[in-house]
Design a protein around this motif. Structure first.
Motif, short mmCIF file in Angstrom:
data_model
loop_
_atom_site.label_atom_id
_atom_site.label_comp_id
_atom_site.label_asym_id
_atom_site.label_seq_id
_atom_site.Cartn_x
_atom_site.Cartn_y
_atom_site.Cartn_z
N ARG A 1 0.82 -1.21 0.00
CA ARG A 1 0.00 0.00 0.00
C ARG A 1 0.85 1.26 0.00
O ARG A 1 0.37 2.35 0.21
CB ARG A 1 -0.94 -0.02 1.20
N ASP B 1 -5.76 -6.22 8.58
CA ASP B 1 -6.00 -6.42 7.15
C ASP B 1 -7.27 -7.21 6.93
O ASP B 1 -7.25 -8.41 6.76
CB ASP B 1 -4.83 -7.19 6.52
N THR C 1 -6.68 -7.16 0.43
CA THR C 1 -5.48 -6.76 1.15
C THR C 1 -4.58 -7.97 1.37
O THR C 1 -3.36 -7.89 1.21
CB THR C 1 -5.86 -6.15 2.50
N ALA D 1 -10.07 -3.70 -1.01
CA ALA D 1 -9.76 -4.51 0.17
C ALA D 1 -10.57 -5.80 0.21
O ALA D 1 -10.08 -6.84 0.59
CB ALA D 1 -10.01 -3.69 1.43
N LEU E 1 -7.60 -0.07 -1.86
CA LEU E 1 -7.57 -1.11 -0.85
C LEU E 1 -7.97 -0.62 0.53
O LEU E 1 -8.50 -1.35 1.33
CB LEU E 1 -6.14 -1.64 -0.74
#
Lengths: 65, 896
Positions: B19, B90, B95, B121, B405
């Motif tokens: 990320r 997460d 993710t 995500a 995400l």
């Protein structure tokens, strides 16, 4: 839902604080945590918390209202 | 500071997380083994079988020694090892896979370039997983993929996805799951096939012999009986044994001390942590308690929490002497999860209230280092929303609230923010969240308040100048979105100009790290320009996004831009181009999962519109339904208007004129009117009036339009013609030519109206020439609808030479070709039939359901005679004489 969770060993007051939403009693080498459990997510969350604190869960049951 | 170097291999550190965080992450680092680590051969040998089975599960309680066992084993392997520690933060499989891809990349197993990281995500593209599996299956030697703390990967989809990748990757991948709970993979099937290596809690437990060896490593030499008693008390639990060894080490008489421990009945971990802790110096105790709130820490960060300067020495010392401070490489440490958990509970009791303050300090320190995720986690835990919002805004990450995400995580995080914090940054974040939910009014209020807050901070040359510029740029993005949602081009242009100026004032690395900010801004600008009918300018902005560097975070913006570009093509009369772009938009959208942007399903709407033009009404309806499926509580004006117009056109084509009128009657609320939306709305309404035999109403309706939209001119000409005035009709059509370069959808219709006018005045040669021209232009785009709309005069003409040749194969059935049977699956071209009315369709549909005339009458609440009239009329249009044939024919034509 009311639940009782019986774990191995006598919990200290310090560790009891890790379960602020439950009461507990200590008896003969075991501890019984009891109180209202909101839903299944909460229940599994409690189990995970026991696990991450190194507690051995001996018994878990739904208590009569 | 001194970094441990001889304690096993220094973990490899990644350069960047997927990320974009610039930090080395604990996530990809294989933990180093402590000097007191005891290699147990029986386990290592069992684990060697992991190389023979696709799946290995090492499952056991916290502190059972799972991670260290696998780390020690994996470090000795020859082949590549990808290590991933799952994180509770997460959520979502997107993710998870982004991280796993990064872990593979760091292991030197480069996934193919076309494997884009997941953009959302909660979603991962199946095609991505397939490509990854194919890539892995082609390997000569397997890559060992270790997922530590797999129990934290909560999304149930992850197990399915891992399973399928594992199956297709074959010998190219060996998956090792280290977990506290049993994974959701179908283990029974793996067991039956002998395809799983399992090491469970009982096997991880220390035997007396192993316990004695471990205690020796800690400098304790006990008789066998005592060791046996200790193993019994701890049930061979690794953490318990190690903690008791640590506690006993400091005792003058360890043997007696351990006997006391055996007799004690307190819960083991709690007791032992307390014992170990109380043997440490006060500074060390304090440090351990304080860093227990961190997932990982470095000396500087620990110093920030303790307000001392000795963290480096203490941490290195702790790592050297016991197993509960793990070293992750590059000066980062973490507490053993079990140890950390108990310390955290202890911190709450020993220093109530300190926890929030520690989280706040950690957030501020981490913010200075640019680690957004961790900053946000701690700021939220501290309830320091100004810090959290400030980090998002200052980092230029505001666009991530809308796309990418992190958007789910950010929404979840800020949903806990109360109304109290009143900094410009918190107002910007609130405005973003409200605009994301299309709560325009409230969003605008917040935006206004943020603008006022920022207005006072405009002095150049101040220390926080980049921060202020970042906030202003974030504001410009939200302004552009607000402009789009309210259909206000002036506002959008203003925001775009401000953004252009501000881009020079914010650090370039932030802009590079957040391509979604620019992409979203241009998308909103383009959409607003499109609403205002400025197609050229809109195209410029939208094309910039489509052509920009591909990144996961801009996938959604790119898809939206493609949808808008498709709409422009459609509006300009180029159905083929529109269809191509709309397909691309829909495909990227489908790959990503559900869209949440303010212009959802625009691609589907354009596909529906093109299908209507081609007279593929069932397809059109299906696309329209898909567009509605993807619907948002309140889409932006472009989509609202588009949906009304396309719905109107579908209904019109089905002969449901009244419903078509109602569909386009709904007004779209926007600051400025949109020329094309008004023109198309008027055109649908006029066509409905015309179909119901009210040419004067239709003509009047179109007269009110500004009159430069070719579509309106053609419609008006049609109305004039229907009213018996060919002269004015041709005059209207003459005004179409000079307007830009309208595409076939417009010119074909214009040519047909001209042809009709020519026919009306007896000039049949011109009529034929014009029809031929229309057919030639329409053929490539398969524009069938204009010919169906043209009226009954056209039909006989299409049967004559040379027009029949131009119409054959796509508009009328081709000549029978002997020896060449129709290919199955290919739909025969639709012949021209007079459209059935809505009621006739209703009757036919019930006929197809084997209902009798009486039943149909009762069902539709009409008399039997009315049903018979409809049936007769339907028979005539379908050129049949019997019920059975009518149903059969209607099915053939795709009318049912």
């Amino acid at each position: 839902m009311r639940y009782e969770i019986r774990v191995d060993g006598e919990m200290t007051e310090m560790l009891g604080k890790a379960f602020p939403e439950l009461d507990y009693v200590v008896m003969s080498g075991q501890t019984v945590l009891f109180g209202l459990v909101v839903d299944e997510a909460h229940l599994f969350g409690l189990l995970a918390r026991c696990q991450s604190l190194g507690l051995r869960v001996l018994e878990m049951r739904q208590a009569p209202e | 500071m001194a970094v441990p170097d001889k304690n096993g291999p220094v973990p490899t550190a990644p350069h960047a997380d997927p990320r974009g965080d610039p930090f080395p992450r604990t996530q990809f680092a294989m933990p180093a083994r402590p000097p007191t680590f005891l290699r147990r051969d029986r386990l290592a040998e069992h684990l060697d079988e992991a190389l023979l089975t696709p799946l290995t599960v090492v499952g056991g309680a916290a502190g059972a020694g799972k991670t260290m066992l696998v780390a020690d084993w994996a470090a000795a392997l020859d082949g590549p090892v990808a290590w991933l520690t799952a994180r509770a933060a997460d959520k979502g499989c997107g993710t998870f896979w982004a991280c796993l891809l990064q872990a593979l990349r760091l292991a030197g197993v480069a996934p193919p370039i076309e494997v884009d990281a997941p953009a959302e995500a909660g979603h991962v593209d199946d095609a991505l997983l397939t490509r990854l599996a194919v890539e892995l299956s082609a390997r000569d030697a397997p890559v060992v993929v270790v997922i530590d703390e797999y129990d934290r990967a909560r999304d149930p989809e992850i197990a399915d996805q891992l399973e399928s990748v594992l199956r297709y990757a074959g010998r190219g991948m060996r998956l090792v799951l280290v977990t506290r709970t049993e994974p959701l993979l179908p283990l029974h099937r793996y067991r039956a096939a002998g395809a799983v290596t399992e090491i469970r809690n009982d096997e991880l437990a220390f035997t007396s012999g192993e316990a004695a060896a471990l205690l020796t490593l800690h400098g304790l030499h006990l008789p066998a009986d005592d060791v046996g008693a200790l193993v019994e008390r701890t049930r061979g639990w690794a953490a318990g044994l190690r903690l008791s060894a640590l506690a006993a080490q400091g005792e003058p008489d360890p043997q007696t001390y351990l006997k006391e421990f055996e007799a004690d009945r307190t819960t083991i971990a709690d007791f032992l942590v307390a014992e170990v802790l109380k043997r440490q110096r006060p500074e060390t105790q304090d440090l351990l308690l304080r860093i227990s709130i961190l997932e990982r820490c470095c000396p500087d960060l620990a110093n920030a929490l303790t307000e001392r300067t000795d963290a480096g020495l203490i941490l290195t010392g702790l790592h050297r002497e016991n197993a509960f401070v793990e070293y992750l490489g590059h000066a980062w440490f973490r507490l053993h999860p079990l140890f950390g958990e108990i310390l955290r509970a202890r911190l709450r009791v020993c220093a109530p209230g300190l926890e929030a303050e520690l989280h706040r300090r950690a957030a501020h320190w981490l913010r200075g280092c640019g680690s957004l995720d961790e900053t946000l986690g701690h700021a939220a835990a501290a309830g320091d929303w100004e810090c959290a919002a400030g980090a998002v805004v200052g980092d230029l990450a505001i666009g991530e609230i809308f796309t990418g995400l992190r958007s789910d995580d950010l929404s979840e995080l800020f949903s806990h923010m109360g109304p109290e914090p009143r900094s410009p940054a918190t107002d910007l974040v609130r405005a973003a969240r409200e605009l994301a939910r299309c709560e325009v009014e409230r969003g605008l209020c917040r935006l206004e308040r943020a603008a006022q807050g920022l207005a006072g901070k405009n002095g150049p040359g101040e220390d926080d100048a980049p921060e202020v510029a970042a906030a202003q740029l974030s504001r410009a993005l939200l302004e552009a979105l607000a402009a789009r949602l309210t259909g206000s081009p002036a506002r959008a242009e203003l925001a775009a100009r401000a953004a252009e100026r501000l881009r020079c004032e914010v650090p370039g690395r932030l802009l590079d790290a957040h391509p979604e900010l620019t992409a979203l801004l241009l998308t909103h600008l383009g959409a607003t320009r499109l609403w205002a009918g400025r197609f050229g300018d809109a195209r410029a902005a939208l094309t910039t996004v489509v052509d920009s560097r591909r990144a996961a975070s801009t996938a959604q913006a790119r898809e939206e831009c493609l949808g808008h570009l498709a709409l422009i093509d459609y509006l300009q009369g180029w159905p083929d181009r529109a269809e191509r772009k709309a397909r691309a938009a829909v495909m990227t959208g489908d790959r990503r999962g559900c869209p949440l942007e303010p212009g959802p399903g625009l691609g589907y709407l354009v596909l529906a519109a093109v299908a209507v033009d081609r007279d593929e009404l069932d397809r059109a309806q299906a696309f329209l339904d898909a567009a509605a499926d993807a619907s948002h509580p309140m889409p932006d004006p472009v989509v609202q208007a588009g949906r009304a117009i396309v719905t109107g056109r579908v209904l019109l084509a089905r002969g449901e004129t009244q419903a078509a009128l109602e569909a386009v009657e709904r007004t779209v609320v926007a600051d400025v009117a949109s020329p094309w939306a008004e023109a198309h709305t008027a055109s649908v309404a006029a066509a409905a009036h015309l179909a119901e035999g009210r040419p004067e109403t239709a003509a009047k309706l179109l007269e009110e339009e500004p009159g430069h939209e070719p579509l309106c001119l053609v419609g008006a000409a049609q109305a004039e013609l229907a009213a018996g005035r060919p002269g004015p009709a041709v005059a209207l059509l003459d005004r179409v030519r000079p307007q830009g370069r309208p595409g076939p959808a417009v010119t074909v219709r214009a040519a047909l109206v001209r042809a009709q006018a020519a026919g009306a005045s007896g000039d049949f040669a011109t009529q034929r020439r014009l029809v031929a021209q229309a057919l030639r232009e329409a053929r490539r785009e398969r524009l069938r609808r204009p010919f169906h709309e043209a009226g009954p005069w056209l039909r006989p003409l299409l049967g004559t030479v040379p027009l029949s040749a131009l119409a054959e194969g796509w508009l009328t059935p081709g000549p029978p070709s002997p020896g060449c049977p129709a290919r199955p699956g290919e739909r025969s071209p639709l012949p021209v039939v007079e459209e059935l009315s809505g009621r006739e369709r209703d009757v036919l549909r019930r006929l197809a359901e084997m209902m009798s005339t009486e039943q149909i009458a009762a069902d539709l609440c009409v008399s039997v005679n009315t049903v018979k009239t409809h049936l007769k009329s339907a028979y005539r249009k379908l050129a049949v004489n019997r019920r059975h044939d009518a149903v059969h024919r209607a099915r053939e034509l795709g009318l049912l």
